[in-house]
Design an enzyme around this catalytic site. Structure first.
Site, PDB file in Angstrom:
ATOM      1  N   ARG A  45       0.909  -1.385  -0.167  1.00  0.00           N
ATOM      2  CA  ARG A  45       0.281   0.318   0.214  1.00  0.00           C
ATOM      3  C   ARG A  45       0.442   1.187  -0.051  1.00  0.00           C
ATOM      4  O   ARG A  45       0.579   2.019  -0.604  1.00  0.00           O
ATOM      5  CB  ARG A  45      -0.692  -0.091   0.980  1.00  0.00           C
ATOM      6  CG  ARG A  45      -1.750   1.007   1.637  1.00  0.00           C
ATOM      7  CD  ARG A  45      -3.243   0.977   2.381  1.00  0.00           C
ATOM      8  NE  ARG A  45      -3.501   2.022   2.803  1.00  0.00           N
ATOM      9  CZ  ARG A  45      -5.265   2.375   2.482  1.00  0.00           C
ATOM     10  NH1 ARG A  45      -5.662   1.952   1.029  1.00  0.00           N
ATOM     11  NH2 ARG A  45      -5.236   3.572   2.968  1.00  0.00           N
ATOM     12  N   ILE A  71      -7.772   8.092  -1.052  1.00  0.00           N
ATOM     13  CA  ILE A  71      -7.426   6.954  -1.276  1.00  0.00           C
ATOM     14  C   ILE A  71      -7.898   6.205   0.017  1.00  0.00           C
ATOM     15  O   ILE A  71      -8.095   6.801   1.024  1.00  0.00           O
ATOM     16  CB  ILE A  71      -5.873   5.906  -1.494  1.00  0.00           C
ATOM     17  CG1 ILE A  71      -5.627   4.493  -1.335  1.00  0.00           C
ATOM     18  CG2 ILE A  71      -4.969   6.692   0.018  1.00  0.00           C
ATOM     19  CD1 ILE A  71      -4.283   3.944  -1.492  1.00  0.00           C
ATOM     20  N   SER A  72      -9.076   5.771   0.108  1.00  0.00           N
ATOM     21  CA  SER A  72      -9.605   5.145   1.256  1.00  0.00           C
ATOM     22  C   SER A  72      -8.923   3.933   2.368  1.00  0.00           C
ATOM     23  O   SER A  72      -7.932   3.605   1.809  1.00  0.00           O
ATOM     24  CB  SER A  72     -10.409   3.374   1.070  1.00  0.00           C
ATOM     25  OG  SER A  72     -11.768   4.206  -0.432  1.00  0.00           O
ATOM     26  N   ASN A  73      -9.437   4.174   3.088  1.00  0.00           N
ATOM     27  CA  ASN A  73      -9.103   3.304   4.249  1.00  0.00           C
ATOM     28  C   ASN A  73      -9.156   1.697   3.720  1.00  0.00           C
ATOM     29  O   ASN A  73      -9.804   1.144   3.354  1.00  0.00           O
ATOM     30  CB  ASN A  73      -9.426   3.492   6.131  1.00  0.00           C
ATOM     31  CG  ASN A  73     -10.603   3.376   6.151  1.00  0.00           C
ATOM     32  OD1 ASN A  73     -10.914   1.781   5.989  1.00  0.00           O
ATOM     33  ND2 ASN A  73     -11.976   4.410   6.324  1.00  0.00           N
TER      34      ASN A  73
END
Ligand code: SAH
Length: 226
Positions: A45, A71-73
């Site tokens: 990530r 960017i989403s968790n």
């Protein structure tokens, strides 16, 4: 493997061990699909965000990716992947072709690429498509097709899709997207405006059923391209 080849890998907060801790947290948060957890443990990530944010990449946070987008968790990425594979707790099915709306930095596409034969991912911001295409190539992720265009229309040339994952919020389920779902296919999207909930549509023949799940917070899906 790719990790040992990458000069930005392996240091402190960005190591495989840090990723392992993230996976343990995802389990505690209720992610059960082992295939999804394995994918989350494998995709680096930190290589999807700017170097200055690398040390925060495995925290349970959304992070900026430029152009006013995020960017989403990790939890929501895993949750949507799990829902795309099967819906509820347990092991899901392998996916053939998947459509993502909102490529962004490519992280979610990289996770989906481990669960599907092919991922077509639409992004409305041309500069983001270019940047992410290079990143995916460098990481040797070859089964993601980044496409510049308005995802509200889906990607008719590649339809039907076993799953469609929308990573930006919209008040309605776009008609074109439902039309491009394969029989038995699932569409997972955040639905709403200021208040949003995760919604799963499942097509069985000519009928679609909808389930509304937990509250979420995504950037808005915007019409047109930039
Ligand atoms: N899945 C991405 C999340 C990015 S945020 C990731 O892992 O990084 C949502 C993205 O959706 C943004 O990049 C935004 O530009 C894009 N987006 C918004 N409206 C869109 C539309 N109509 N078509 C395609 N992409 C859209």
């Amino acid at each position: 493997m790719a990790e040992t080849l990458n000069p930005r890998a392996g240091i402190g907060m960005t190591s495989a061990r840090t990723r392992g801790r993230m996976v343990e947290r995802l389990r505690e948060q209720g992610i059960k699909d082992e295939t999804v957890l394995t994918a989350m443990g494998a995709v680096p990530r930190h290589l999807f965000v700017d170097q200055a944010l690398e040390s925060r990449a495995y925290e349970d946070n959304a992070l900026p990716i430029g152009f006013g987008q995020t960017i989403s968790n990790p939890y929501i990425v895993a949750r949507m992947a799990e829902l795309a594979r099967h819906g509820e707790a347990g092991q899901g099915r392998p996916l053939g072709r998947v459509l993502e709306i909102g490529l962004g930095c490519g992280y979610q596409a990289a996770i989906l690429a481990k669960l599907a034969r092919e991922v077509v991912s639409m992004e409305r911001i041309a500069a983001l498509v270019g940047k992410t295409r290079v990143r995916l190539r460098e990481l040797r992720i070859n089964n993601v097709k980044p496409k510049h265009g308005d995802g509200l229309n889906g990607a008719r040339d590649f339809a039907p899709f076993d799953a469609i994952v929308v990573s930006a919020a919209f008040p309605e389920v776009p008609r074109d997207l439902l039309d491009q779902l394969a029989d038995g296919g699932r569409l997972v999207m955040p639905r709403g405006g200021a208040a949003q909930a995760l919604c799963v549509m499942e097509r069985q023949g000519d009928t679609c059923t909808e389930r509304v799940l937990e509250d979420v917070k995504f950037v808005p899906l915007l019409p047109g391209v930039a």
